[in-house]
Design an enzyme around this catalytic site. Structure first.
Site: not given
Length: 91
Positions: A7-8, A64, A70-71, A77-78
């Site tokens: 994750d960035i 999400n 918060g998606q 995606h997990l």
């Protein structure tokens, strides 16, 4: 069947996104005959936590669905989070 990327904007020392190649916006969009999609995601998680050496200390999985959750990306995606103690309840 799935790809994994860091994750960035990590929320834990290990924050990896596991993303199915097939496109569905949310869990409720996946047809009932596509349970294999989740089997592939969980197989990827199993491989990742073993490879990264994070299985022994524990990890959290989050999916999400929808803007109130918060998606931010309209593709399932997990989130795999590990490397620190997680609080409960989240959010």
């Amino acid at each position: 069947h799935a790809i994994a990327v860091h994750d960035i904007n990590p929320q834990a020392p290990h924050h990896i996104l596991v993303i199915p190649r097939d496109h569905y916006c949310a869990i409720h969009d996946v047809p009932g005959n596509r349970g294999d999609l989740f089997a592939h995601l969980f197989a990827a998680v199993s491989h990742i936590v073993t490879q990264e050496g994070i299985a022994a200390n524990g990890y959290r999985l989050i999916i999400n669905a929808g803007k109130n959750s918060g998606q931010e990306v309209p593709h399932i995606h997990l989130h795999l989070l590990a490397g620190r103690r997680m609080g409960w309840p989240p959010g």
